[in-house]
Write a protein that holds these residues in place. Structure first.
Motif, mmCIF file in Angstrom:
data_model
loop_
_atom_site.group_PDB
_atom_site.id
_atom_site.type_symbol
_atom_site.label_atom_id
_atom_site.label_comp_id
_atom_site.label_asym_id
_atom_site.label_seq_id
_atom_site.Cartn_x
_atom_site.Cartn_y
_atom_site.Cartn_z
ATOM 1 N N TRP A 57 -64.212 -28.794 0.347
ATOM 2 C CA TRP A 57 -63.170 -27.711 1.410
ATOM 3 C C TRP A 57 -62.271 -30.054 1.059
ATOM 4 C CZ3 TRP A 57 -61.838 -29.242 6.194
ATOM 5 C CH2 TRP A 57 -60.587 -28.812 6.865
ATOM 6 N N LYS A 58 -60.915 -29.414 1.685
ATOM 7 C CA LYS A 58 -60.308 -30.481 2.073
ATOM 8 C C LYS A 58 -58.931 -29.595 2.758
ATOM 9 C CE LYS A 58 -57.285 -32.903 -0.181
ATOM 10 N NZ LYS A 58 -56.521 -33.456 -0.963
ATOM 11 N N GLY A 59 -58.770 -30.635 3.898
ATOM 12 C CA GLY A 59 -57.653 -29.480 4.904
ATOM 13 C C GLY A 59 -57.069 -30.525 5.618
ATOM 14 N N SER A 60 -55.652 -29.905 6.241
ATOM 15 C CA SER A 60 -55.198 -31.500 6.335
ATOM 16 C C SER A 60 -54.129 -30.456 7.419
ATOM 17 C CB SER A 60 -54.567 -32.675 5.750
ATOM 18 O OG SER A 60 -53.219 -30.982 4.721
ATOM 19 N N ILE A 61 -53.306 -31.338 8.241
ATOM 20 C CA ILE A 61 -52.679 -30.801 9.612
ATOM 21 C C ILE A 61 -51.730 -31.811 9.770
ATOM 22 C CG2 ILE A 61 -53.946 -29.359 10.900
ATOM 23 C CD1 ILE A 61 -53.946 -31.352 12.529
ATOM 24 N N ASN A 62 -50.072 -31.900 10.608
ATOM 25 C CA ASN A 62 -49.374 -33.221 11.012
ATOM 26 C C ASN A 62 -50.116 -32.752 11.992
ATOM 27 O OD1 ASN A 62 -48.207 -33.986 8.468
ATOM 28 N ND2 ASN A 62 -46.787 -31.840 8.319
ATOM 29 N N LEU A 172 -65.891 -20.619 21.442
ATOM 30 C CA LEU A 172 -64.637 -20.421 20.685
ATOM 31 C C LEU A 172 -65.406 -18.428 20.774
ATOM 32 C CD1 LEU A 172 -63.526 -21.748 17.699
ATOM 33 C CD2 LEU A 172 -62.654 -21.302 19.503
ATOM 34 N N PRO A 173 -64.695 -17.266 21.222
ATOM 35 C CA PRO A 173 -64.990 -15.688 21.736
ATOM 36 C C PRO A 173 -65.148 -14.842 20.039
ATOM 37 C CG PRO A 173 -62.555 -16.178 21.952
ATOM 38 C CD PRO A 173 -63.619 -17.480 21.755
ATOM 39 N N GLU A 174 -66.180 -14.378 19.861
ATOM 40 C CA GLU A 174 -66.593 -13.439 18.780
ATOM 41 C C GLU A 174 -64.964 -13.623 17.680
ATOM 42 O OE1 GLU A 174 -69.375 -10.041 16.708
ATOM 43 O OE2 GLU A 174 -69.031 -10.509 18.195
ATOM 44 N N GLU A 175 -63.486 -13.009 17.767
ATOM 45 C CA GLU A 175 -63.230 -12.640 17.227
ATOM 46 C C GLU A 175 -62.305 -14.021 17.114
ATOM 47 O OE1 GLU A 175 -61.271 -12.490 21.658
ATOM 48 O OE2 GLU A 175 -63.454 -12.177 20.365
ATOM 49 N N MET A 176 -61.919 -15.260 17.854
ATOM 50 C CA MET A 176 -61.854 -16.272 16.989
ATOM 51 C C MET A 176 -62.708 -17.288 16.466
ATOM 52 S SD MET A 176 -58.366 -18.112 18.158
ATOM 53 C CE MET A 176 -58.041 -17.178 18.785
ATOM 54 N N GLN A 177 -64.056 -16.740 16.651
ATOM 55 C CA GLN A 177 -64.290 -17.660 15.477
ATOM 56 C C GLN A 177 -64.192 -16.606 13.806
ATOM 57 O OE1 GLN A 177 -68.542 -17.666 15.970
ATOM 58 N NE2 GLN A 177 -68.757 -17.877 18.580
ATOM 59 N N ALA A 178 -63.856 -15.686 13.972
ATOM 60 C CA ALA A 178 -63.367 -14.996 12.556
ATOM 61 C C ALA A 178 -62.972 -15.818 12.338
ATOM 62 C CB ALA A 178 -63.429 -13.544 12.687
ATOM 63 N N VAL A 179 -60.960 -16.389 12.384
ATOM 64 C CA VAL A 179 -59.705 -16.791 12.563
ATOM 65 C C VAL A 179 -60.221 -18.153 12.320
ATOM 66 C CG1 VAL A 179 -57.835 -17.411 13.674
ATOM 67 C CG2 VAL A 179 -58.865 -15.328 14.187
ATOM 68 N N PHE A 183 -60.290 -20.862 7.825
ATOM 69 C CA PHE A 183 -60.193 -22.007 6.798
ATOM 70 C C PHE A 183 -60.570 -22.476 6.406
ATOM 71 C CE2 PHE A 183 -57.395 -21.227 11.139
ATOM 72 C CZ PHE A 183 -56.110 -21.085 10.691
ATOM 73 N N PHE A 184 -62.008 -21.844 5.703
ATOM 74 C CA PHE A 184 -63.776 -21.936 5.483
ATOM 75 C C PHE A 184 -63.585 -21.128 4.052
ATOM 76 C CE2 PHE A 184 -63.036 -24.155 9.141
ATOM 77 C CZ PHE A 184 -63.223 -25.582 9.130
ATOM 78 N N PRO A 185 -62.306 -21.094 3.388
ATOM 79 C CA PRO A 185 -63.099 -19.648 2.140
ATOM 80 C C PRO A 185 -64.398 -19.613 1.502
ATOM 81 C CG PRO A 185 -61.372 -21.025 1.595
ATOM 82 C CD PRO A 185 -61.438 -21.758 2.741
ATOM 83 N N HIS A 186 -64.358 -21.151 1.507
ATOM 84 C CA HIS A 186 -66.474 -20.460 0.822
ATOM 85 C C HIS A 186 -67.448 -20.991 1.066
ATOM 86 C CE1 HIS A 186 -65.546 -24.394 3.271
ATOM 87 N NE2 HIS A 186 -67.179 -25.117 2.627
ATOM 88 N N LEU A 187 -67.232 -20.074 2.929
ATOM 89 C CA LEU A 187 -68.457 -20.276 4.400
ATOM 90 C C LEU A 187 -68.425 -18.678 4.316
ATOM 91 C CD1 LEU A 187 -68.705 -23.573 6.016
ATOM 92 C CD2 LEU A 187 -70.397 -22.990 3.343
ATOM 93 N N HIS A 189 -69.872 -17.165 7.167
ATOM 94 C CA HIS A 189 -70.000 -17.570 8.560
ATOM 95 C C HIS A 189 -70.350 -19.156 9.604
ATOM 96 C CE1 HIS A 189 -73.111 -16.685 12.203
ATOM 97 N NE2 HIS A 189 -72.265 -15.954 12.218
ATOM 98 N N MET A 190 -69.867 -19.044 10.386
ATOM 99 C CA MET A 190 -70.420 -20.626 10.968
ATOM 100 C C MET A 190 -71.661 -20.944 11.046
ATOM 101 S SD MET A 190 -68.446 -21.871 15.002
ATOM 102 C CE MET A 190 -67.111 -20.734 14.413
ATOM 103 N N SER A 191 -72.738 -20.220 11.035
ATOM 104 C CA SER A 191 -74.059 -20.215 10.801
ATOM 105 C C SER A 191 -74.153 -21.145 9.479
ATOM 106 C CB SER A 191 -75.047 -19.639 11.080
ATOM 107 O OG SER A 191 -74.539 -18.802 9.551
ATOM 108 N N GLU A 192 -73.644 -21.529 7.970
ATOM 109 C CA GLU A 192 -73.232 -22.030 7.108
ATOM 110 C C GLU A 192 -73.135 -22.735 6.315
ATOM 111 O OE1 GLU A 192 -71.478 -19.344 3.937
ATOM 112 O OE2 GLU A 192 -72.367 -17.362 5.907
#
Length: 211
Positions: A57-62, A172-179, A183-187, A189-192
């Protein structure tokens, strides 16, 4: 390669996922150095220990100077050639505000009982070897996720790939963890993200160690 554009909340946990490398940073791959903007998932990245790992994965922002943020103005860090030893880095290289480098200083071993730790570049900015820079125009910054948390080579400097760390699920609350995970569609859950390969040191802890 799937490429998407999304809007991320202006929260530190989200910004940290995109802010370690600047445009043009040279990442060592199995095919030689490649500018980060030209990397694609599936390429093999060279690790600091000499083995290779697959880029997932590669991500970027300005980073936009003057934009409303939760913290101070964004900073970049210009690391001069040979700042941390011969060819570390091999040439002047600029990094984003979230970059951490591998540090082998004996004081870390004495304080933490570990041979190495990941230290924020912001903690070692001295105006000479590592220069803090305030961007005057929007600046593209990137981060990378590999098969595991790794230390890779950026112009010869040993810099970590992205890992949210154990503090992110707590912050992060649980709903924000889902958001966040969108950004990481290859995963799934955060534990991954797996385990941190190397301990991290905060800037405050680093300054306490080194006085």
């Amino acid at each position: 390669m799937l490429s998407t554009v999304s809007v991320a909340p202006a929260l530190p946990a989200f910004e940290a996922a995109f802010n370690a490398f600047t445009h043009g940073a040279l990442i060592q791959t199995s095919e030689g150095p490649v500018a980060i903007e030209d990397l694609c998932p599936g390429m093999m990245i060279e690790c600091a220990n000499g083995r290779h790992t697959r880029l997932l994965w590669k991500g970027s922002i300005n980073l936009v100077p003057g934009a409303p943020t939760l913290g101070d103005e964004p900073k970049l860090y210009r690391v001069m050639s040979d700042a941390f030893g011969l060819a570390r880095p091999a040439q002047d290289q600029t990094f984003g505000p979230g970059a951490r480098r591998l540090d082998r200083d004996p004081k870390i071993r004495a304080a933490m009982g570990t041979e190495v730790a990941l230290v924020p570049l912001s903690a070692v900015a001295d105006g000479h070897a590592v220069i803090e820079v305030t961007p005057v125009s929007p600046t593209r910054v990137y981060h990378l996720v590999c098969e595991e948390h790794e230390t890779i080579l950026a112009a010869g400097l040993e810099v970590e790939t992205f890992h949210p760390g154990p503090e992110t699920p707590i912050s992060l609350p649980e709903e924000m963890q889902a958001v966040f995970m969108q950004f990481f569609p290859h995963l799934g859950h955060m534990s991954e993200f797996g385990r941190l390969a190397t301990p991290r040191v905060t800037a405050d802890d680093f300054h306490e160690m080194f006085g």
